[in-house]
Scaffold this active site. Sequence first.
Site, short mmCIF file in Angstrom:
data_model
loop_
_atom_site.label_atom_id
_atom_site.label_comp_id
_atom_site.label_asym_id
_atom_site.label_seq_id
_atom_site.Cartn_x
_atom_site.Cartn_y
_atom_site.Cartn_z
N ASP A 104 0.83 -1.20 0.00
CA ASP A 104 0.00 0.00 0.00
C ASP A 104 0.87 1.25 0.00
OD1 ASP A 104 0.99 -0.60 2.51
OD2 ASP A 104 -0.90 -0.29 3.58
N ASP A 107 7.48 3.54 2.82
CA ASP A 107 7.84 4.70 3.63
C ASP A 107 9.37 4.68 3.80
OD1 ASP A 107 8.01 6.66 5.62
OD2 ASP A 107 6.61 5.74 6.98
N THR A 108 9.90 4.19 4.92
CA THR A 108 11.35 4.12 5.08
C THR A 108 11.95 3.03 4.21
OG1 THR A 108 11.15 2.52 6.87
CG2 THR A 108 11.20 4.85 7.50
N GLY A 109 11.16 2.00 3.89
CA GLY A 109 11.65 0.85 3.14
C GLY A 109 12.00 -0.34 4.03
N ASN A 110 11.87 -0.19 5.35
CA ASN A 110 12.20 -1.29 6.28
C ASN A 110 11.44 -2.57 5.95
OD1 ASN A 110 13.96 0.13 7.83
ND2 ASN A 110 12.48 0.68 9.41
N THR A 111 10.16 -2.43 5.69
CA THR A 111 9.32 -3.60 5.41
C THR A 111 9.78 -4.27 4.10
OG1 THR A 111 7.52 -2.34 6.39
CG2 THR A 111 6.91 -4.37 5.27
N ARG A 169 -9.13 2.34 6.77
CA ARG A 169 -8.77 1.52 5.61
C ARG A 169 -9.84 1.56 4.52
NH1 ARG A 169 -4.22 -1.41 7.02
NH2 ARG A 169 -4.13 -2.26 9.12
P1 IMP Z 1 8.18 1.18 5.94
O1 IMP Z 1 8.61 -0.15 6.47
O2 IMP Z 1 8.71 2.32 6.78
O3 IMP Z 1 8.47 1.38 4.48
O4 IMP Z 1 6.62 1.28 6.13
C1 IMP Z 1 5.79 0.43 5.52
C2 IMP Z 1 4.53 0.16 6.30
O5 IMP Z 1 4.26 1.17 7.29
C3 IMP Z 1 3.37 0.19 5.36
O6 IMP Z 1 3.11 -1.07 4.82
C4 IMP Z 1 2.25 0.70 6.24
O7 IMP Z 1 1.64 -0.37 6.92
C5 IMP Z 1 2.92 1.58 7.25
N1 IMP Z 1 2.87 3.02 6.86
C6 IMP Z 1 3.88 3.80 6.43
N2 IMP Z 1 3.49 5.06 6.19
C7 IMP Z 1 2.16 5.08 6.47
C8 IMP Z 1 1.15 6.12 6.41
O8 IMP Z 1 1.39 7.29 6.03
N3 IMP Z 1 -0.10 5.75 6.78
C9 IMP Z 1 -0.43 4.49 7.19
N4 IMP Z 1 0.48 3.50 7.25
C10 IMP Z 1 1.76 3.79 6.91
#
Ligand code: IMP
Length: 181
Positions: A104, A107-111, A169
């Site tokens: 969806d 963001d940081t890319g950690n996931t 959601r």
């Molecule tokens: P990452 O690991 O920082 O890239 O974040 C990925 C996960 O964080 C996404 O799959 C979302 O579940 C959650 N996330 C990141 N940014 C948002 C946001 O702005 N709204 C809601 N969920 C977010």
Amino acid sequence: MQEIIQLHDKKFIKFISDEQIDEAVSIIAEQLNKDYVDDQPLILVTLNGAIIFAADLLKKLQFSSVLSCIKLSSYEGTTSTDNMKTLIGLTEDVKDKRVLIIEDIVDTGNTYQTMVNLLNEKGAKEIRIATLTMKPDAYQLDLPVHYVGIAIPDKFVVGRGLDYNGLGRNLKDIYQLFTEE
Ligand code: IMP
């Protein structure tokens, strides 16, 4: 008139319309239909957020694929953390397969990095990602993000699968955190 909604203790303002999102989904589908023609990738949907994007996207895909889900969690409230939990692991064999991750938001890319590590360990032949939204200013990896629907500023959003502590959601448009000046 500005459309403002309340979820828990926070207000959100309408930011990206349903129509714009549908158009972004169609553009990604067109690209995928070219890049996966005559192929049968494993489509790996990240729960819970990506289910709505995945459902919209999959209806537009013309190539055959196998669908699977994974559930990781790193978010607490409105912030991404380094504490990555695997809530539902990989159930499909990915060895020598092309894998297309459906997200969806990146963001940081950690996931994404966690999934890439896992899929590489299990011998995936190729890993790509299609994400409905991305925050380029928050992204911390060198890995390419192959298919991006809409790039957004580094501000918390809800709707179209994205939630704030479980709510939001189901919203068909995307809303941004509203801060009164
Ligand atoms: P990452 O690991 O920082 O890239 O974040 C990925 C996960 O964080 C996404 O799959 C979302 O579940 C959650 N996330 C990141 N940014 C948002 C946001 O702005 N709204 C809601 N969920 C977010």
